[in-house]
Design a protein around this motif. Sequence first.
Motif, PDB file in Angstrom:
ATOM      1  N   LEU A  14      38.406  50.968  44.033  1.00  0.00           N
ATOM      2  CA  LEU A  14      39.443  50.123  43.430  1.00  0.00           C
ATOM      3  C   LEU A  14      40.741  50.123  44.217  1.00  0.00           C
ATOM      4  CD1 LEU A  14      38.904  50.945  39.657  1.00  0.00           C
ATOM      5  CD2 LEU A  14      38.341  48.824  40.853  1.00  0.00           C
ATOM      6  N   PHE A  15      40.972  51.147  45.024  1.00  0.00           N
ATOM      7  CA  PHE A  15      42.236  51.253  45.752  1.00  0.00           C
ATOM      8  C   PHE A  15      42.148  50.727  47.178  1.00  0.00           C
ATOM      9  CE2 PHE A  15      42.382  54.397  42.364  1.00  0.00           C
ATOM     10  CZ  PHE A  15      43.519  53.958  41.700  1.00  0.00           C
ATOM     11  N   ASP A  16      40.972  50.264  47.634  1.00  0.00           N
ATOM     12  CA  ASP A  16      40.849  49.716  48.987  1.00  0.00           C
ATOM     13  C   ASP A  16      41.770  48.517  49.208  1.00  0.00           C
ATOM     14  OD1 ASP A  16      39.078  51.606  49.842  1.00  0.00           O
ATOM     15  OD2 ASP A  16      37.300  50.315  49.721  1.00  0.00           O
ATOM     16  N   ALA A  17      41.934  47.662  48.219  1.00  0.00           N
ATOM     17  CA  ALA A  17      42.768  46.466  48.369  1.00  0.00           C
ATOM     18  C   ALA A  17      44.224  46.827  48.597  1.00  0.00           C
ATOM     19  CB  ALA A  17      42.650  45.565  47.143  1.00  0.00           C
ATOM     20  N   VAL A  18      44.633  48.009  48.153  1.00  0.00           N
ATOM     21  CA  VAL A  18      46.022  48.434  48.338  1.00  0.00           C
ATOM     22  C   VAL A  18      46.304  48.568  49.824  1.00  0.00           C
ATOM     23  CG1 VAL A  18      47.684  50.267  47.878  1.00  0.00           C
ATOM     24  CG2 VAL A  18      46.075  49.585  46.111  1.00  0.00           C
ATOM     25  N   ALA A  19      45.420  49.211  50.558  1.00  0.00           N
ATOM     26  CA  ALA A  19      45.598  49.382  51.999  1.00  0.00           C
ATOM     27  C   ALA A  19      45.519  48.039  52.723  1.00  0.00           C
ATOM     28  CB  ALA A  19      44.543  50.337  52.541  1.00  0.00           C
ATOM     29  N   GLN A  20      44.668  47.123  52.241  1.00  0.00           N
ATOM     30  CA  GLN A  20      44.487  45.828  52.890  1.00  0.00           C
ATOM     31  C   GLN A  20      45.660  44.884  52.659  1.00  0.00           C
ATOM     32  OE1 GLN A  20      40.789  44.378  51.343  1.00  0.00           O
ATOM     33  NE2 GLN A  20      39.628  46.101  52.147  1.00  0.00           N
ATOM     34  N   GLU A  27      50.578  38.956  44.813  1.00  0.00           N
ATOM     35  CA  GLU A  27      49.512  39.463  43.960  1.00  0.00           C
ATOM     36  C   GLU A  27      48.165  39.074  44.554  1.00  0.00           C
ATOM     37  OE1 GLU A  27      49.491  39.997  39.360  1.00  0.00           O
ATOM     38  OE2 GLU A  27      49.119  37.887  39.806  1.00  0.00           O
ATOM     39  N   ARG A  28      47.227  40.015  44.483  1.00  0.00           N
ATOM     40  CA  ARG A  28      45.860  39.774  44.941  1.00  0.00           C
ATOM     41  C   ARG A  28      44.927  40.039  43.771  1.00  0.00           C
ATOM     42  NH1 ARG A  28      42.560  42.302  50.018  1.00  0.00           N
ATOM     43  NH2 ARG A  28      40.499  41.868  49.173  1.00  0.00           N
ATOM     44  N   VAL A  29      44.016  39.096  43.509  1.00  0.00           N
ATOM     45  CA  VAL A  29      43.070  39.221  42.403  1.00  0.00           C
ATOM     46  C   VAL A  29      41.661  39.163  42.976  1.00  0.00           C
ATOM     47  CG1 VAL A  29      42.250  38.206  40.245  1.00  0.00           C
ATOM     48  CG2 VAL A  29      44.689  38.095  40.834  1.00  0.00           C
ATOM     49  N   ASP A  30      40.859  40.180  42.661  1.00  0.00           N
ATOM     50  CA  ASP A  30      39.470  40.230  43.099  1.00  0.00           C
ATOM     51  C   ASP A  30      38.566  40.369  41.878  1.00  0.00           C
ATOM     52  OD1 ASP A  30      39.857  40.347  46.038  1.00  0.00           O
ATOM     53  OD2 ASP A  30      40.811  42.268  45.593  1.00  0.00           O
ATOM     54  N   VAL A  38      31.909  37.740  30.465  1.00  0.00           N
ATOM     55  CA  VAL A  38      32.803  38.865  30.732  1.00  0.00           C
ATOM     56  C   VAL A  38      33.189  38.838  32.212  1.00  0.00           C
ATOM     57  CG1 VAL A  38      33.007  41.389  30.811  1.00  0.00           C
ATOM     58  CG2 VAL A  38      31.807  40.279  28.916  1.00  0.00           C
ATOM     59  N   THR A  39      34.470  39.017  32.486  1.00  0.00           N
ATOM     60  CA  THR A  39      34.967  39.112  33.855  1.00  0.00           C
ATOM     61  C   THR A  39      35.762  40.391  33.984  1.00  0.00           C
ATOM     62  OG1 THR A  39      35.157  36.698  34.004  1.00  0.00           O
ATOM     63  CG2 THR A  39      36.358  37.985  35.650  1.00  0.00           C
ATOM     64  N   ILE A  40      35.497  41.145  35.041  1.00  0.00           N
ATOM     65  CA  ILE A  40      36.277  42.340  35.349  1.00  0.00           C
ATOM     66  C   ILE A  40      36.964  42.088  36.689  1.00  0.00           C
ATOM     67  CG2 ILE A  40      36.240  44.828  35.787  1.00  0.00           C
ATOM     68  CD1 ILE A  40      33.655  44.937  34.097  1.00  0.00           C
ATOM     69  N   GLU A  41      38.288  42.218  36.691  1.00  0.00           N
ATOM     70  CA  GLU A  41      39.071  41.969  37.896  1.00  0.00           C
ATOM     71  C   GLU A  41      39.894  43.186  38.276  1.00  0.00           C
ATOM     72  OE1 GLU A  41      40.066  37.217  37.401  1.00  0.00           O
ATOM     73  OE2 GLU A  41      41.595  38.665  36.857  1.00  0.00           O
ATOM     74  N   ARG A  42      40.065  43.341  39.588  1.00  0.00           N
ATOM     75  CA  ARG A  42      41.061  44.270  40.113  1.00  0.00           C
ATOM     76  C   ARG A  42      42.220  43.397  40.569  1.00  0.00           C
ATOM     77  NH1 ARG A  42      39.515  46.915  45.258  1.00  0.00           N
ATOM     78  NH2 ARG A  42      39.259  44.735  45.763  1.00  0.00           N
ATOM     79  N   ILE A  43      43.425  43.759  40.138  1.00  0.00           N
ATOM     80  CA  ILE A  43      44.618  43.006  40.499  1.00  0.00           C
ATOM     81  C   ILE A  43      45.574  43.974  41.176  1.00  0.00           C
ATOM     82  CG2 ILE A  43      46.534  41.600  39.641  1.00  0.00           C
ATOM     83  CD1 ILE A  43      44.680  41.139  37.088  1.00  0.00           C
ATOM     84  N   VAL A  44      46.060  43.597  42.353  1.00  0.00           N
ATOM     85  CA  VAL A  44      47.050  44.406  43.065  1.00  0.00           C
ATOM     86  C   VAL A  44      48.327  43.570  43.147  1.00  0.00           C
ATOM     87  CG1 VAL A  44      47.632  45.635  45.179  1.00  0.00           C
ATOM     88  CG2 VAL A  44      45.255  45.575  44.396  1.00  0.00           C
ATOM     89  N   SER A  45      49.389  44.057  42.512  1.00  0.00           N
ATOM     90  CA  SER A  45      50.670  43.353  42.460  1.00  0.00           C
ATOM     91  C   SER A  45      51.713  44.150  43.231  1.00  0.00           C
ATOM     92  CB  SER A  45      51.144  43.213  41.007  1.00  0.00           C
ATOM     93  OG  SER A  45      50.161  42.603  40.208  1.00  0.00           O
ATOM     94  N   SER A  46      52.476  43.449  44.047  1.00  0.00           N
ATOM     95  CA  SER A  46      53.571  44.081  44.792  1.00  0.00           C
ATOM     96  C   SER A  46      54.801  43.194  44.674  1.00  0.00           C
ATOM     97  CB  SER A  46      53.194  44.257  46.262  1.00  0.00           C
ATOM     98  OG  SER A  46      52.106  45.124  46.394  1.00  0.00           O
ATOM     99  N   PRO A 108      52.485  49.488  45.332  1.00  0.00           N
ATOM    100  CA  PRO A 108      51.593  48.514  44.698  1.00  0.00           C
ATOM    101  C   PRO A 108      51.235  48.922  43.266  1.00  0.00           C
ATOM    102  CG  PRO A 108      50.791  49.133  46.873  1.00  0.00           C
ATOM    103  CD  PRO A 108      51.896  50.089  46.520  1.00  0.00           C
ATOM    104  N   SER A 109      51.157  47.934  42.403  1.00  0.00           N
ATOM    105  CA  SER A 109      50.681  48.137  41.037  1.00  0.00           C
ATOM    106  C   SER A 109      49.228  47.680  41.012  1.00  0.00           C
ATOM    107  CB  SER A 109      51.513  47.329  40.043  1.00  0.00           C
ATOM    108  OG  SER A 109      52.857  47.782  40.063  1.00  0.00           O
ATOM    109  N   VAL A 110      48.337  48.596  40.644  1.00  0.00           N
ATOM    110  CA  VAL A 110      46.904  48.305  40.631  1.00  0.00           C
ATOM    111  C   VAL A 110      46.446  48.238  39.180  1.00  0.00           C
ATOM    112  CG1 VAL A 110      44.618  49.039  41.386  1.00  0.00           C
ATOM    113  CG2 VAL A 110      46.626  49.518  42.833  1.00  0.00           C
ATOM    114  N   TRP A 111      45.888  47.099  38.798  1.00  0.00           N
ATOM    115  CA  TRP A 111      45.422  46.838  37.449  1.00  0.00           C
ATOM    116  C   TRP A 111      43.905  46.704  37.442  1.00  0.00           C
ATOM    117  CZ3 TRP A 111      49.402  45.504  33.857  1.00  0.00           C
ATOM    118  CH2 TRP A 111      50.619  45.096  34.405  1.00  0.00           C
ATOM    119  N   LEU A 112      43.300  47.026  36.327  1.00  0.00           N
ATOM    120  CA  LEU A 112      41.912  46.673  36.051  1.00  0.00           C
ATOM    121  C   LEU A 112      41.963  45.841  34.778  1.00  0.00           C
ATOM    122  CD1 LEU A 112      38.998  47.098  37.050  1.00  0.00           C
ATOM    123  CD2 LEU A 112      38.836  48.963  35.394  1.00  0.00           C
TER     124      LEU A 112
END
Length: 117
Positions: A14-20, A27-30, A38-46, A108-112
């Motif tokens: 889940l934290f790989d997107a933080v480095a990328q 904001e990046r949404v994967d 049902v949708t599960i997303e990882r969101i990285v906000s800066s 970075p703020s990492v959300w699930l």
Amino acid sequence: MTSSIKPARSSGNLFDAVAQSGGALDERVDALVEQGGVTIERIVSSGHASPPGFWYDSPRAEWVVLLAGAAVLEFAGDAEPHPMKPGDHMLIEAHCRHRVAWTSDTEPSVWLAVYYP
């Protein structure tokens, strides 16, 4: 004999997107899983915030947890903002108008987020 059947599994971190993200503000949404409504997303906000006057109004409920960083959510009709720190989670019912008021621009703020009918 070699089987051509692929294993029914997927993995990652889940934290790989933080480095990328390279520290870029936004904001990046994967989407990690999408199945059966049902949708599960990882969101990285800066340093991200919803545009002024914009409100999310999803037809699906959303359960969200902040895994890293810091953020503030706002809800329509609620005068008090809702600051969030790692480990904080919230259930947002369908059609509950809300917005991201602020996310940290120093980490970075990492959300699930889990969306469901």
